[in-house]
Design a protein around this motif. Structure first.
Motif, mmCIF file in Angstrom:
data_model
loop_
_atom_site.group_PDB
_atom_site.id
_atom_site.type_symbol
_atom_site.label_atom_id
_atom_site.label_comp_id
_atom_site.label_asym_id
_atom_site.label_seq_id
_atom_site.Cartn_x
_atom_site.Cartn_y
_atom_site.Cartn_z
ATOM 1 N N ILE A 26 33.836 31.499 -7.228
ATOM 2 C CA ILE A 26 34.273 30.395 -8.075
ATOM 3 C C ILE A 26 33.951 29.075 -7.374
ATOM 4 O O ILE A 26 34.281 28.901 -6.205
ATOM 5 C CB ILE A 26 35.810 30.451 -8.294
ATOM 6 C CG1 ILE A 26 36.222 31.811 -8.868
ATOM 7 C CG2 ILE A 26 36.290 29.303 -9.175
ATOM 8 C CD1 ILE A 26 37.676 32.185 -8.592
ATOM 9 N N ALA A 27 33.315 28.161 -8.121
ATOM 10 C CA ALA A 27 33.141 26.798 -7.606
ATOM 11 C C ALA A 27 34.334 26.016 -8.137
ATOM 12 O O ALA A 27 34.404 25.724 -9.329
ATOM 13 C CB ALA A 27 31.832 26.201 -8.105
ATOM 14 N N ASP A 28 35.282 25.722 -7.263
ATOM 15 C CA ASP A 28 36.440 24.960 -7.715
ATOM 16 C C ASP A 28 36.214 23.498 -7.343
ATOM 17 O O ASP A 28 35.943 23.183 -6.183
ATOM 18 C CB ASP A 28 37.729 25.475 -7.068
ATOM 19 C CG ASP A 28 38.928 24.714 -7.619
ATOM 20 O OD1 ASP A 28 39.505 25.183 -8.606
ATOM 21 O OD2 ASP A 28 39.237 23.624 -7.098
ATOM 22 N N SER A 29 36.375 22.617 -8.328
ATOM 23 C CA SER A 29 35.982 21.231 -8.072
ATOM 24 C C SER A 29 36.739 20.596 -6.914
ATOM 25 O O SER A 29 36.217 19.709 -6.270
ATOM 26 C CB SER A 29 36.099 20.386 -9.331
ATOM 27 O OG SER A 29 37.239 20.693 -10.037
ATOM 28 N N PHE A 68 33.591 17.526 -4.772
ATOM 29 C CA PHE A 68 33.450 17.900 -6.182
ATOM 30 C C PHE A 68 32.480 19.084 -6.283
ATOM 31 O O PHE A 68 31.301 18.909 -6.562
ATOM 32 C CB PHE A 68 32.948 16.671 -6.962
ATOM 33 C CG PHE A 68 32.802 16.820 -8.453
ATOM 34 C CD1 PHE A 68 33.059 18.017 -9.120
ATOM 35 C CD2 PHE A 68 32.411 15.728 -9.210
ATOM 36 C CE1 PHE A 68 32.915 18.125 -10.499
ATOM 37 C CE2 PHE A 68 32.260 15.821 -10.597
ATOM 38 C CZ PHE A 68 32.509 17.030 -11.222
ATOM 39 N N THR A 69 32.992 20.279 -6.005
ATOM 40 C CA THR A 69 32.170 21.491 -6.098
ATOM 41 C C THR A 69 32.038 21.838 -7.575
ATOM 42 O O THR A 69 32.992 21.698 -8.327
ATOM 43 C CB THR A 69 32.844 22.635 -5.314
ATOM 44 O OG1 THR A 69 33.250 22.109 -4.056
ATOM 45 C CG2 THR A 69 31.897 23.786 -5.088
ATOM 46 N N ASN A 70 30.867 22.280 -8.004
ATOM 47 C CA ASN A 70 30.664 22.350 -9.444
ATOM 48 C C ASN A 70 29.958 23.610 -9.948
ATOM 49 O O ASN A 70 30.573 24.456 -10.583
ATOM 50 C CB ASN A 70 29.940 21.072 -9.895
ATOM 51 C CG ASN A 70 30.026 20.818 -11.367
ATOM 52 O OD1 ASN A 70 30.119 21.748 -12.145
ATOM 53 N ND2 ASN A 70 30.005 19.567 -11.769
ATOM 54 N N LEU A 105 35.319 25.624 -11.962
ATOM 55 C CA LEU A 105 34.169 25.325 -12.819
ATOM 56 C C LEU A 105 33.218 26.527 -12.786
ATOM 57 O O LEU A 105 33.528 27.531 -13.404
ATOM 58 C CB LEU A 105 33.521 24.004 -12.393
ATOM 59 C CG LEU A 105 34.465 22.776 -12.489
ATOM 60 C CD1 LEU A 105 33.781 21.517 -11.999
ATOM 61 C CD2 LEU A 105 34.974 22.560 -13.908
ATOM 62 N N GLY A 106 32.087 26.426 -12.063
ATOM 63 C CA GLY A 106 31.134 27.537 -12.077
ATOM 64 C C GLY A 106 31.731 28.864 -11.622
ATOM 65 O O GLY A 106 32.543 28.908 -10.696
ATOM 66 N N LEU A 107 31.332 29.951 -12.298
ATOM 67 C CA LEU A 107 31.812 31.302 -11.974
ATOM 68 C C LEU A 107 30.638 32.268 -11.954
ATOM 69 O O LEU A 107 29.756 32.159 -12.795
ATOM 70 C CB LEU A 107 32.710 31.850 -13.091
ATOM 71 C CG LEU A 107 34.016 31.218 -13.489
ATOM 72 C CD1 LEU A 107 34.625 32.072 -14.606
ATOM 73 C CD2 LEU A 107 34.947 31.158 -12.311
ATOM 74 N N CYS A 108 30.670 33.236 -11.035
ATOM 75 C CA CYS A 108 29.689 34.323 -11.116
ATOM 76 C C CYS A 108 30.157 35.499 -10.274
ATOM 77 O O CYS A 108 30.585 35.334 -9.134
ATOM 78 C CB CYS A 108 28.319 33.845 -10.645
ATOM 79 S SG CYS A 108 26.998 35.019 -11.004
ATOM 80 N N PHE A 109 30.077 36.698 -10.873
ATOM 81 C CA PHE A 109 30.373 37.921 -10.122
ATOM 82 C C PHE A 109 29.176 38.299 -9.265
ATOM 83 O O PHE A 109 28.024 38.056 -9.644
ATOM 84 C CB PHE A 109 30.655 39.073 -11.091
ATOM 85 C CG PHE A 109 32.100 39.162 -11.489
ATOM 86 C CD1 PHE A 109 33.015 39.853 -10.709
ATOM 87 C CD2 PHE A 109 32.536 38.551 -12.655
ATOM 88 C CE1 PHE A 109 34.356 39.939 -11.077
ATOM 89 C CE2 PHE A 109 33.875 38.629 -13.030
ATOM 90 C CZ PHE A 109 34.784 39.329 -12.237
#
Ligand SMILES: *[C@@H]1O[C@H](CO)[C@@H](O)[C@H](O)[C@H]1NC(C)=O
Ligand SMILES: *[C@@H]1O[C@H](CO)[C@@H](O)[C@H](O)[C@H]1NC(C)=O
Ligand SMILES: *[C@@H]1O[C@H](CO)[C@@H](O)[C@H](O)[C@H]1NC(C)=O
Length: 382
Positions: free
Chosen positions: A127-130, A158-160, A114-118
């Motif tokens: 990476i926030a993988d659920s 549930f990481t988001n 789900l959420g991504l940021c460099f």
């Protein structure tokens, strides 16, 4: 549970399903909105580009999709490249991929990024993988590494959402619930679960700390440009919360904005303020259910065909998305919506860059790309 209550709940359930069906019918074919210079950038073999990030060189965007891959948009080749996958490559070949409508059955194995940021300090992509928790991959992609998968001895269910403080490299991320995985997000809403958390991971010390607990479906997060505060989406309550990280207000939590729909992610806009992706409008019926907690509890216990109900909801969402840009004071600056199926799908995120809005969705087989026309700081239809 009393029989009367059960009977009433069955009636409520019937009304809800009818309302969904009616809404779906009504939602099709309305095409008053015209004009966005819109391009649907298709994705091969997967759906659901939820969140975007550009790398420190400005390449991308990168996005995570339903089969657990992270793909990168190659601007000059005009196509998606495979960058990484949550599952190891042997695992991926054996179990992931296949028809898109089966991906959700395998996401506990293949991951659902789900959420991504460099991080511009390390060039790593967080990476926030659920299902897998907080995950990182190096600047050249390939194999991912799990950084945080449990908190206080409990697995992250549930990481988001996720954002990186580019001054320090600290990663702020949310867990939507400690009870319900992503697949059961409807139960998460109906039960009014309050086990969401905001956490902080510090790469130098590899320490993780819990900053906030008891959040109602904590979702996307965005740091302010100066890093003084962080905004946190609470999906069930349709609110944006502000948590102060610096200044004399450090440690204070306040309501930043109330929204007219269920919000998903939030991103800073280069023109100031924040874009919020809205997954579906706050329908009166849902609002009503949410205002009586026991109705949700009863609905959860009824022998309803939950996957079917989910798919009705998914269809409802499809005609209902919108995006809102909020000012730094939490006021609505602009609303982008279109009933016509393109941007009108559930919107998970809007990432604005160089006059383009990259629009994500949890179920679309494409990324929405809008060339925007900005007049006096506002997006205009062209
Ligand atoms: C609206 O939907 C119709 C039919 O699906 C399609 O032909 C048309 O291009 C759409 N318009 C926009 C602006 O997306
Ligand atoms: C990416 O990986 C998928 C799955 O293995 C494959 O089908 C696709 O062709 C790959 N795309 C590129 C551009 O290599
Ligand atoms: C969070 O919720 C739990 C259980 O309802 C409660 O005991 C606790 O005091 C709450 N914590 C905060 C910080 O509100």
């Amino acid at each position: 549970m009393r029989r009367q209550q059960l009977h009433f709940a069955a009636v409520v359930a019937a009304i809800v399903v009818t309302a969904w069906v009616a809404h779906m019918r009504g939602g099709v074919g309305q095409s008053e909105a015209k004009g966005w210079q819109f391009e649907a950038v298709p994705i091969d073999g997967a759906v659901g580009p939820e969140s975007f990030s550009f790398d420190p060189r400005g390449e991308g965007p990168y996005t995570g999709v339903s089969d657990g891959r992270i793909i990168k948009w190659h601007q000059t080749q005009n196509r998606w490249l495979n960058f990484s996958a949550i599952a190891s490559s042997s695992h991926w070949d054996e179990e992931c991929g296949g028809p898109c409508d089966e991906h959700s059955k395998k996401e506990h194995v293949c991951g659902r990024p789900l959420g991504l940021c460099f991080s511009t300090l390390s060039n790593d992509l967080y990476i926030a993988d659920s299902y897998k928790g907080l995950v990182v991959v190096g600047p050249h992609g390939g194999t991912t590494r799990r950084l945080v998968s449990t908190i206080e001895g409990e697995p992250l269910a549930f990481t988001n959402g996720l954002d990186v403080d580019q001054r320090t490299g600290a990663v702020y991320f949310t867990s939507s619930s400690s009870k319900y995985p992503r697949r059961n997000y409807m139960s998460l809403i109906l039960s009014r679960d309050k086990t969401g958390m905001l956490m902080k991971y510090e790469p130098q010390s590899e320490q993780v700390s819990v900053l906030l607990k008891n959040l109602s479906y904590a979702n996307g997060v965005a740091l302010s440009k100066d890093g003084e505060y962080i905004l946190i989406i609470e999906t069930t309550t349709c609110r944006v919360l502000r948590y102060w990280l610096e200044t004399p207000k450090t440690g204070t939590l306040e309501v930043f904005a109330d929204l007219p729909g269920f919000p998903d992610n939030i991103k800073r806009s280069p023109r100031g303020g924040f874009w919020v992706g809205i997954y579906s409008r706050r329908e009166k019926i849902i609002q009503w259910i949410l205002s009586y907690p026991w109705i949700g509890k009863v609905l959860l216990r009824l022998p309803l065909d939950i996957p079917k109900a989910y798919s009705y909801l998914a269809k409802l969402k499809r005609s209902n998305g919108m995006a809102i840009r909020l000012s730094e004071q939490g006021d609505i600056l602009e609303i982008v919506n279109e009933k016509n199926g393109s941007i009108g799908r559930s919107i998970s995120e809007v990432e604005e860059r160089d006059g383009i809005l990259w629009v994500g969705s949890i179920d679309a087989p494409f990324v929405g790309k809008y060339n925007i026309h900005v007049v006096e700081g506002q997006v205009k239809r062209i």
